[in-house]
Design a protein around this motif. Structure first.
Motif, PDB file in Angstrom:
ATOM      1  N   ARG A 368      -7.500  19.033   5.614  1.00 15.40           N
ATOM      2  CA  ARG A 368      -7.154  18.883   7.021  1.00 15.40           C
ATOM      3  C   ARG A 368      -5.866  18.089   7.252  1.00 15.40           C
ATOM      4  O   ARG A 368      -5.333  18.094   8.338  1.00 15.40           O
ATOM      5  CB  ARG A 368      -8.318  18.225   7.772  1.00 15.40           C
ATOM      6  CG  ARG A 368      -9.488  19.183   7.908  1.00 15.40           C
ATOM      7  CD  ARG A 368     -10.783  18.472   8.241  1.00 15.40           C
ATOM      8  NE  ARG A 368     -11.841  19.441   8.486  1.00 15.40           N
ATOM      9  CZ  ARG A 368     -12.518  20.069   7.536  1.00 15.40           C
ATOM     10  NH1 ARG A 368     -12.261  19.818   6.261  1.00 15.40           N
ATOM     11  NH2 ARG A 368     -13.461  20.947   7.842  1.00 15.40           N
ATOM     12  N   GLU A 369      -5.426  17.381   6.236  1.00 17.20           N
ATOM     13  CA  GLU A 369      -4.180  16.641   6.316  1.00 17.20           C
ATOM     14  C   GLU A 369      -3.152  17.305   5.408  1.00 17.20           C
ATOM     15  O   GLU A 369      -3.475  18.182   4.611  1.00 17.20           O
ATOM     16  CB  GLU A 369      -4.396  15.189   5.870  1.00 17.20           C
ATOM     17  CG  GLU A 369      -5.354  14.411   6.764  1.00 17.20           C
ATOM     18  CD  GLU A 369      -4.766  14.090   8.117  1.00 17.20           C
ATOM     19  OE1 GLU A 369      -3.628  13.585   8.168  1.00 17.20           O
ATOM     20  OE2 GLU A 369      -5.434  14.354   9.141  1.00 17.20           O
ATOM     21  N   VAL A 370      -1.887  16.878   5.526  1.00 17.14           N
ATOM     22  CA  VAL A 370      -0.877  17.311   4.565  1.00 17.14           C
ATOM     23  C   VAL A 370      -1.261  16.699   3.226  1.00 17.14           C
ATOM     24  O   VAL A 370      -1.368  15.469   3.092  1.00 17.14           O
ATOM     25  CB  VAL A 370       0.524  16.856   4.988  1.00 17.14           C
ATOM     26  CG1 VAL A 370       1.548  17.218   3.917  1.00 17.14           C
ATOM     27  CG2 VAL A 370       0.898  17.482   6.335  1.00 17.14           C
ATOM     28  N   LYS A 371      -1.496  17.541   2.237  1.00 17.87           N
ATOM     29  CA  LYS A 371      -2.060  17.080   0.967  1.00 17.87           C
ATOM     30  C   LYS A 371      -1.246  15.963   0.346  1.00 17.87           C
ATOM     31  O   LYS A 371      -1.793  14.932  -0.081  1.00 17.87           O
ATOM     32  CB  LYS A 371      -2.180  18.260  -0.003  1.00 17.87           C
ATOM     33  CG  LYS A 371      -2.806  17.898  -1.342  1.00 17.87           C
ATOM     34  CD  LYS A 371      -2.967  19.123  -2.224  1.00 17.87           C
ATOM     35  CE  LYS A 371      -3.597  18.768  -3.565  1.00 17.87           C
ATOM     36  NZ  LYS A 371      -3.769  19.966  -4.426  1.00 17.87           N
ATOM     37  N   ASP A 372       0.074  16.136   0.282  1.00 20.30           N
ATOM     38  CA  ASP A 372       0.924  15.127  -0.353  1.00 20.30           C
ATOM     39  C   ASP A 372       0.854  13.791   0.375  1.00 20.30           C
ATOM     40  O   ASP A 372       0.930  12.727  -0.251  1.00 20.30           O
ATOM     41  CB  ASP A 372       2.366  15.614  -0.430  1.00 20.30           C
ATOM     42  CG  ASP A 372       2.541  16.749  -1.441  1.00 20.30           C
ATOM     43  OD1 ASP A 372       1.639  16.932  -2.283  1.00 20.30           O
ATOM     44  OD2 ASP A 372       3.565  17.447  -1.367  1.00 20.30           O
ATOM     45  N   ASP A 373       0.702  13.839   1.716  1.00 19.06           N
ATOM     46  CA  ASP A 373       0.608  12.600   2.488  1.00 19.06           C
ATOM     47  C   ASP A 373      -0.635  11.811   2.085  1.00 19.06           C
ATOM     48  O   ASP A 373      -0.573  10.592   1.860  1.00 19.06           O
ATOM     49  CB  ASP A 373       0.567  12.891   3.988  1.00 19.06           C
ATOM     50  CG  ASP A 373       1.911  13.347   4.533  1.00 19.06           C
ATOM     51  OD1 ASP A 373       2.921  13.158   3.824  1.00 19.06           O
ATOM     52  OD2 ASP A 373       1.941  13.891   5.646  1.00 19.06           O
ATOM     53  N   PHE A 374      -1.765  12.486   1.996  1.00 19.62           N
ATOM     54  CA  PHE A 374      -3.012  11.778   1.695  1.00 19.62           C
ATOM     55  C   PHE A 374      -3.047  11.315   0.243  1.00 19.62           C
ATOM     56  O   PHE A 374      -3.493  10.198  -0.054  1.00 19.62           O
ATOM     57  CB  PHE A 374      -4.225  12.651   2.000  1.00 19.62           C
ATOM     58  CG  PHE A 374      -5.512  11.877   2.023  1.00 19.62           C
ATOM     59  CD1 PHE A 374      -5.839  11.100   3.117  1.00 19.62           C
ATOM     60  CD2 PHE A 374      -6.382  11.906   0.933  1.00 19.62           C
ATOM     61  CE1 PHE A 374      -7.018  10.358   3.130  1.00 19.62           C
ATOM     62  CE2 PHE A 374      -7.556  11.173   0.937  1.00 19.62           C
ATOM     63  CZ  PHE A 374      -7.878  10.393   2.046  1.00 19.62           C
ATOM     64  N   LEU A 375      -2.559  12.165  -0.672  1.00 18.63           N
ATOM     65  CA  LEU A 375      -2.510  11.750  -2.071  1.00 18.63           C
ATOM     66  C   LEU A 375      -1.558  10.577  -2.255  1.00 18.63           C
ATOM     67  O   LEU A 375      -1.802   9.684  -3.075  1.00 18.63           O
ATOM     68  CB  LEU A 375      -2.094  12.927  -2.958  1.00 18.63           C
ATOM     69  CG  LEU A 375      -3.079  14.108  -3.016  1.00 18.63           C
ATOM     70  CD1 LEU A 375      -2.543  15.207  -3.912  1.00 18.63           C
ATOM     71  CD2 LEU A 375      -4.457  13.639  -3.495  1.00 18.63           C
ATOM     72  N   ILE A 415      -4.407  -3.063   7.136  1.00 18.72           N
ATOM     73  CA  ILE A 415      -4.201  -2.653   8.531  1.00 18.72           C
ATOM     74  C   ILE A 415      -3.575  -1.266   8.529  1.00 18.72           C
ATOM     75  O   ILE A 415      -2.497  -1.076   7.948  1.00 18.72           O
ATOM     76  CB  ILE A 415      -3.282  -3.645   9.261  1.00 18.72           C
ATOM     77  CG1 ILE A 415      -3.876  -5.065   9.178  1.00 18.72           C
ATOM     78  CG2 ILE A 415      -3.078  -3.235  10.709  1.00 18.72           C
ATOM     79  CD1 ILE A 415      -2.873  -6.114   8.868  1.00 18.72           C
ATOM     80  N   ILE A 416      -4.249  -0.320   9.137  1.00 13.45           N
ATOM     81  CA  ILE A 416      -3.767   1.062   9.158  1.00 13.45           C
ATOM     82  C   ILE A 416      -3.394   1.431  10.585  1.00 13.45           C
ATOM     83  O   ILE A 416      -4.221   1.362  11.506  1.00 13.45           O
ATOM     84  CB  ILE A 416      -4.825   2.020   8.588  1.00 13.45           C
ATOM     85  CG1 ILE A 416      -5.065   1.705   7.107  1.00 13.45           C
ATOM     86  CG2 ILE A 416      -4.401   3.471   8.765  1.00 13.45           C
ATOM     87  CD1 ILE A 416      -6.077   2.589   6.423  1.00 13.45           C
ATOM     88  N   LEU A 417      -2.116   1.798  10.763  1.00 16.64           N
ATOM     89  CA  LEU A 417      -1.593   2.148  12.080  1.00 16.64           C
ATOM     90  C   LEU A 417      -0.830   3.464  12.002  1.00 16.64           C
ATOM     91  O   LEU A 417      -0.257   3.794  10.959  1.00 16.64           O
ATOM     92  CB  LEU A 417      -0.635   1.070  12.584  1.00 16.64           C
ATOM     93  CG  LEU A 417      -1.210  -0.329  12.849  1.00 16.64           C
ATOM     94  CD1 LEU A 417      -0.077  -1.304  13.112  1.00 16.64           C
ATOM     95  CD2 LEU A 417      -2.162  -0.290  14.016  1.00 16.64           C
ATOM     96  N   HIS A 418      -0.793   4.191  13.116  1.00 17.35           N
ATOM     97  CA  HIS A 418       0.104   5.337  13.196  1.00 17.35           C
ATOM     98  C   HIS A 418       1.543   4.837  13.108  1.00 17.35           C
ATOM     99  O   HIS A 418       1.870   3.740  13.576  1.00 17.35           O
ATOM    100  CB  HIS A 418      -0.088   6.081  14.527  1.00 17.35           C
ATOM    101  CG  HIS A 418      -1.243   7.032  14.523  1.00 17.35           C
ATOM    102  ND1 HIS A 418      -1.284   8.134  13.707  1.00 17.35           N
ATOM    103  CD2 HIS A 418      -2.395   7.047  15.244  1.00 17.35           C
ATOM    104  CE1 HIS A 418      -2.414   8.798  13.916  1.00 17.35           C
ATOM    105  NE2 HIS A 418      -3.110   8.148  14.840  1.00 17.35           N
ATOM    106  N   ARG A 419       2.395   5.636  12.507  1.00 22.92           N
ATOM    107  CA  ARG A 419       3.785   5.222  12.304  1.00 22.92           C
ATOM    108  C   ARG A 419       4.485   4.892  13.620  1.00 22.92           C
ATOM    109  O   ARG A 419       5.300   3.962  13.687  1.00 22.92           O
ATOM    110  CB  ARG A 419       4.552   6.306  11.542  1.00 22.92           C
ATOM    111  CG  ARG A 419       5.938   5.896  11.102  1.00 22.92           C
ATOM    112  CD  ARG A 419       6.493   6.871  10.087  1.00 22.92           C
ATOM    113  NE  ARG A 419       5.716   6.869   8.853  1.00 22.92           N
ATOM    114  CZ  ARG A 419       5.895   7.752   7.871  1.00 22.92           C
ATOM    115  NH1 ARG A 419       6.803   8.709   7.991  1.00 22.92           N
ATOM    116  NH2 ARG A 419       5.158   7.686   6.782  1.00 22.92           N
ATOM    117  N   SER A 452      -0.759  12.973  11.504  1.00 24.26           N
ATOM    118  CA  SER A 452      -1.963  12.767  10.708  1.00 24.26           C
ATOM    119  C   SER A 452      -3.082  12.177  11.563  1.00 24.26           C
ATOM    120  O   SER A 452      -2.842  11.622  12.633  1.00 24.26           O
ATOM    121  CB  SER A 452      -1.679  11.845   9.525  1.00 24.26           C
ATOM    122  OG  SER A 452      -1.318  10.559   9.984  1.00 24.26           O
ATOM    123  N   ASN A 453      -4.299  12.291  11.058  1.00 23.72           N
ATOM    124  CA  ASN A 453      -5.463  11.676  11.697  1.00 23.72           C
ATOM    125  C   ASN A 453      -5.794  10.429  10.892  1.00 23.72           C
ATOM    126  O   ASN A 453      -6.287  10.512   9.764  1.00 23.72           O
ATOM    127  CB  ASN A 453      -6.644  12.649  11.703  1.00 23.72           C
ATOM    128  CG  ASN A 453      -7.852  12.099  12.448  1.00 23.72           C
ATOM    129  OD1 ASN A 453      -7.969  10.895  12.676  1.00 23.72           O
ATOM    130  ND2 ASN A 453      -8.766  12.973  12.829  1.00 23.72           N
TER     131      ASN A 453
END
Length: 551
Positions: A368-375, A415-419, A452-453
């Motif tokens: 569901r996400e861009v694979k490279d982003d999550f990896l 801490i996880i934030l949207h860019r 991304s989510n």
């Protein structure tokens, strides 16, 4: 910080049909125009949620192309308008309005008019489904018109079959509701079995009419058959179904079935609503409950059952004999019952379950996400983790400081934030920039990529690090439903930290050092927790039930 803390002969099976549509023909000239228009656009790429190859608006075709894409688009619009304005389309719209307004009278008048010889209108599956839905609703909810609504519904379904219109799950569920409204659970159940014969997977709502009708008729055996059919079809009951099964078996004095269903409720529901709690309380106060159980039992087998089950239950049946002492209670901060003094246990999660859950999260996320982003995030986490806590959004800096103080390592949480929350808006203020930079230098800030989510990111981080998760998100939406109903609620209970705010700042509500789930003790006592809703500061109420003779 790692937290320890399952007749009617008139219903004949029909085969399901599947219509396959081929994609429309693409004109070569238009495709060529599109390619020339986009080949020099930087960062142009296909949208993931689109079947089209276009990334920008298609160029206006020249006059000689007017019969191509423009003509095709105009043709589609014309066909849609013609379908909408046709007698069938107009009837569909009117029936939809009737469904919205629960207007069965008008719907039946429209149906009768459609059958008239003067101006007949062909009826589709959608027309029939609207009509059957309205009939079943009226039959189930209006005692004054129930019989008439059910009779019309059955007549409509008979005509539908006579005209060769194939039913779907929604159709047959409405028919099952009609049968239940006429107090014919056997017919309602036969409709569900017909679905399986026709290759139509039943849903939970498909079983409801038969199950609840059997329960209302005090037919525990019939209800048990429906439950067994549900299990064979892979349909999991929810609290209303389990409460109905508990009630009918309790009323019949079927102690062994009540015992089995209490444990099934423990696994599937964990905490019960007030209605279910009333059913459980009534059982423990009944004569049948007093007579159920044994005077003597093997403590060794009970202990083995506790160990095998992971704690909090043993599964060896009712222990003790005689009346139950039943009342409501609360737990102190350590999980000790304020009524009977028994301390509840914290039920451990097998590490292999956590690992399998993290792997499942990864598989779902990269779909569901861009694979490279999550990896890439996983690689970053391996370099900077593990963390004792994860925050899904830095509400205020004080939340970060508060959770840091209660963790064992005193390390900053992740801490996880949207860019865009890191690079824009209030983040540009000098003071906020300073805070963000300090988190970044400490390796505690991760900005999720655009589009991304971030739910996937913070949940994976918390699971893989076995850390606390600071969030007020109840995690009930579609994303979290993908994670199943067994492991995830148990994990969330042991790891989620909730927040409340006041003038003095945030208050952290840490996971309790005991499991908030139906518990069965080694001496036969039971503690059943109720839900608290959204008020996390309201003391949770528990049913405390012990044997008088054993206290």
């Amino acid at each position: 910080m790692r937290v320890a803390a399952a007749a009617a002969g008139g219903l004949r099976p029909t085969a399901a049909t599947l219509l396959l549509f081929s994609p429309p023909h693409q004109h070569r000239r238009l495709l060529s125009l599109h390619r020339r228009a986009t080949q020099h656009l930087p960062f142009a790429r296909r949208r993931r949620d689109s079947y089209s190859t276009a990334t920008v608006a298609a160029p206006i075709p020249k006059q000689e192309d007017a019969g191509g894409a423009g003509g095709e688009a105009e043709g589609k619009a014309t066909r849609r308008r013609r379908a909408r304005d046709s007698p069938e389309g107009n009837l569909r719209h009117q029936l939809d309005m009737c469904s919205r307004n629960a207007d069965l009278t008008t719907a039946l008048r429209l149906y009768d008019a459609a059958l008239s010889a003067d101006s007949p209108v062909p009826l589709s599956l959608h027309h029939y489904n609207c009509l059957l839905y309205l009939c079943s609703n009226a039959a189930a909810s209006d005692p004054d018109s129930s019989a008439a609504a059910a009779r019309r519904g059955f007549d409509i379904f008979a005509r539908m079959e006579a005209n060769g219109v194939q039913p779907n799950e929604a159709t047959l569920t409405s028919v099952a509701r009609l049968a239940a409204a006429t107090r014919d659970p056997a017919m309602a159940f036969s409709v569900v079995r017909r679905m399986a014969t026709a290759g139509i997977p039943p849903r939970l709502r498909s079983y409801g009419p038969a199950l609840f009708a059997y329960c209302e008729a005090k037919d525990a055996d019939g209800a048990q058959q429906v439950e067994a059919h549900m299990d064979a079809s892979g349909v999991v009951p929810e609290e209303p179904e389990l409460a109905a099964l508990l009630r009918v078996n309790a009323d019949k004095g079927r102690a062994d079935e009540v015992y089995r269903l209490l444990h099934r409720t423990r696994v599937l529901v964990r905490q019960v609503c007030d209605t279910t709690a009333q059913v459980v309380e009534a059982w423990f106060r009944s004569d049948a409950a007093s007579e159920a159980g044994v005077d003597k039992w093997d403590p060794r087998k009970v202990k083995e059952g506790v160990i095998k089950g992971g704690g909090g239950w043993h599964g060896q049946g009712w222990l003790g004999k005689g009346p139950w002492s039943v009342d409501w209670s609360e737990m102190d901060k350590n999980g000790t019952c304020q009524r009977c003094g028994e301390r509840l246990v914290c039920i451990d999660i097998d590490p292999s379950e956590t690992e399998n859950f993290a792997n499942s999260l990864t598989e779902l996320a990269i779909k569901r996400e861009v694979k490279d982003d999550f990896l890439g995030f996983q690689s970053w986490l391996r370099r900077h983790g593990p963390f004792d806590a994860v925050i899904d959004a830095a509400n205020v800096n004080s939340v970060v400081n508060a959770i840091q103080r209660v963790t064992k390592s005193k390390k900053l949480p992740l801490i996880i934030l949207h860019r865009n929350r890191v690079n824009g808006g209030n983040a540009k203020a000098p003071y906020n920039q300073k805070i963000l930079e300090s988190w970044r230098k400490a390796g505690a800030l991760y900005a999720t990529p655009p589009g991304s989510n971030d739910d996937w990111y913070w949940l994976y981080a918390a699971v893989s690090c076995q850390s606390l998760l600071v969030t007020n998100d109840e995690m009930r939406d579609h994303l979290f439903q993908l994670l199943g109903t067994s492991f995830f609620p148990r994990w969330k209970e042991k790891h989620q930290v909730r927040l409340t705010f006041s003038g003095s700042g945030p208050t952290l509500h840490l996971p309790p050092p005991y499991s908030i789930v139906i518990q069965e003790s080694v001496d036969g006592s039971w503690h059943v927790p109720t839900t608290t809703g959204d008020d996390i500061e309201k003391p949770r109420q528990w049913i405390c039930s012990t044997r008088k003779s054993s206290k």
